[in-house]
Every structure is written in C-alpha cells, then in structure tokens.
Design a protein around this motif. Structure first.
Motif, short mmCIF file in Angstrom:
data_model
loop_
_atom_site.label_atom_id
_atom_site.label_comp_id
_atom_site.label_asym_id
_atom_site.label_seq_id
_atom_site.Cartn_x
_atom_site.Cartn_y
_atom_site.Cartn_z
N PHE A 129 42.74 34.52 46.83
CA PHE A 129 42.31 35.88 46.56
C PHE A 129 42.62 36.24 45.10
O PHE A 129 43.69 35.90 44.58
N PHE A 130 41.68 36.91 44.45
CA PHE A 130 41.86 37.34 43.07
C PHE A 130 41.79 38.87 43.02
O PHE A 130 40.96 39.49 43.69
N ALA A 131 42.66 39.46 42.21
CA ALA A 131 42.64 40.91 42.02
C ALA A 131 42.80 41.19 40.54
O ALA A 131 43.67 40.60 39.87
N LEU A 171 46.53 40.10 56.53
CA LEU A 171 46.38 38.69 56.93
C LEU A 171 47.50 38.27 57.86
O LEU A 171 47.28 37.50 58.81
N GLY A 172 48.70 38.75 57.58
CA GLY A 172 49.83 38.42 58.45
C GLY A 172 49.59 38.88 59.88
O GLY A 172 49.94 38.18 60.85
N ASN A 194 48.27 48.61 40.54
CA ASN A 194 47.17 48.61 41.50
C ASN A 194 47.00 47.24 42.14
O ASN A 194 46.73 47.13 43.34
N VAL A 195 47.14 46.19 41.32
CA VAL A 195 47.01 44.84 41.86
C VAL A 195 48.11 44.56 42.88
O VAL A 195 47.85 43.99 43.95
N GLU A 196 49.33 44.96 42.56
CA GLU A 196 50.44 44.74 43.50
C GLU A 196 50.20 45.46 44.82
O GLU A 196 50.47 44.91 45.90
N LYS A 197 49.67 46.67 44.74
CA LYS A 197 49.41 47.45 45.96
C LYS A 197 48.32 46.81 46.80
O LYS A 197 48.46 46.65 48.02
N ILE A 198 47.23 46.41 46.13
CA ILE A 198 46.11 45.80 46.85
C ILE A 198 46.51 44.44 47.44
O ILE A 198 46.22 44.14 48.61
N ALA A 199 47.17 43.61 46.63
CA ALA A 199 47.57 42.29 47.10
C ALA A 199 48.56 42.39 48.26
O ALA A 199 48.51 41.61 49.22
#
Length: 231
Positions: free
Chosen positions: A32-34, A52-53, A40-45
């Motif tokens: 996955f790429f963000a 997924l978990g 924002n990236v940390e929140k989305i990832a």
C-alpha cells in the motif's frame, strides 16, 4: 516477480527490486502506498492496518497489551504558517530545562509527558508540569508569545508562579475509555450514559439550553444583535 496495480507502471526495475527486498514481498502480497503530509499518511495507514487486521482475523482476541508512550515533542512546526508552536500542552516541563530551550533546536526538544496506552487506545495521560517562571516565559517566547501576551492571556498561572509552586506531576485516567475496553466496545459512545451528538448537544438532557441575561452578565458576555442589512 512482477508488480501490478495503478502505480506499478511508475516504478522502475531498480526501485521494484528494492521494495521486494525491503518488504520481503512474494506473490499474493499487497503493498500500500500513501502520499500526503506525514500526519495524514500516518492516520490513513493506521486505519488501513487496523481494518486489514480485522478482515484477515489477525488481531489477538481477549488480550490486553499495555505500553508507556514517552518523550513527546515540546514544539511542532505549523504546516501552514511554518511557525513554531506547542505540540500539546504549553505548561509542560521541557526535558533539559532552560538549557534545552536556550541551546537546542526547538523541534528537537522533548517534554516530560507520558501516556499509558492499551491495545492502541490512550487510557491515561500525564506530565511533569512546569514550575519555573523563567522556563515558562522562555518556552512561550519560542512559540511566538511576548511577555505581555503571557501576563494578559494566562494571568492565573503567571501570578501563581510568582509564589514558587513546588515541582509537581500527575496522570489522569480516562474512565470511559477503560470501561469501553472492559466492555469490548469499539465506540466510546456505547459506554457513555449521555453521549453528545456531532453538534455537541445532549439530546436527552436538552443541553445546551437557553441562558438568561443574568447568567450572561455573571460571565461578562454580551450578545450582539444582528442588524438588518440595507437592501
């Protein structure tokens, strides 16, 4: 091994091989790429990882894992104004005291702040509070406040500091969050007796309610009456 997906055509052979090496990817794996600002990236990832978990049944059930979160940054850079401001609480004691404020890059200074987290949920939050007037003034100066600003905007604490408060620290539990984990609920609203709506209204209690003129006078609030606009 080949890569597929909308971004694959933009990845060179060298980068592809490096990605496979770093991630230990094999056929059937997904990367996955963000792309955005780091927060924002940390929140989305993080949200993707959690989802997924759940879907892949990778979460450890009926298990409580605790950890201390320490060494919070004292200051942060505003992404819009590029000015330095406080990252959390302006009244925390910086690690290193006055020496750190005078000689370190503000963005490298850490605060004596700590949280207790359980299963990724913050349960307790605490800190060592600042008890030194000079350190408080210097910390606020770094964040763009003048001496006059401090005296006018924070008079209660500023005046109390003149009497020499003792060194002090503490931690506060989030009882509702603790109950949420015990009850195995994913939404804190499920364990709050009178949860507020998205508009901060308590529907059951009818709050907030209308206030009287006397109540407004007691707190020195004047309501401006909208004037009709000329046609």
């Amino acid at each position: 091994m080949s890569l597929s997906g909308s971004i694959a055509k933009f990845i060179s052979e060298g980068v592809k091989n490096e990605l496979i090496h770093v991630t230990q990817a094999s056929p059937g794996h997904a990367l996955f790429f963000a792309a955005d600002q780091l927060k924002n990236v940390e929140k989305i990832a993080g949200a993707v990882r959690n989802e997924l978990g759940k879907r892949l049944d990778l979460l450890e059930k009926e298990l409580l894992k605790f950890c201390w979160i320490v060494d919070f940054p004292m200051f942060e850079l505003d992404p819009d104004t590029h000015n330095i401001g406080f990252s959390h609480n302006p009244f925390l004691m910086p690690q290193g005291g006055m020496d750190a404020l005078l000689n370190m890059n503000p963005l490298d200074i850490l605060a004596y702040q700590y949280d207790i987290v359980c299963n990724g949920i913050e349960l307790f939050s605490g800190a060592v509070r600042n008890d030194d007037t000079e350190i408080m003034v210097k910390a606020f100066e770094i964040a763009g406040y003048t001496y006059g600003d401090i005296k006018s905007k924070f008079p209660t604490l500023f005046n109390a500091f003149q009497f020499g408060p003792p060194p002090h620290a503490g931690i506060a539990p989030g009882i509702d969050r603790i109950v949420m984990i015990i009850a195995n609920e994913s939404n804190i609203r499920e364990v709050i007796a009178f949860p507020m709506s998205s508009k901060a209204q308590d529907i059951l209690m009818g709050a907030p309610s209308e206030v009287t003129d006397k109540q407004l006078r007691d707190v020195h609030i004047t309501l401006a009456v909208p004037q009709p606009q000329p046609e």
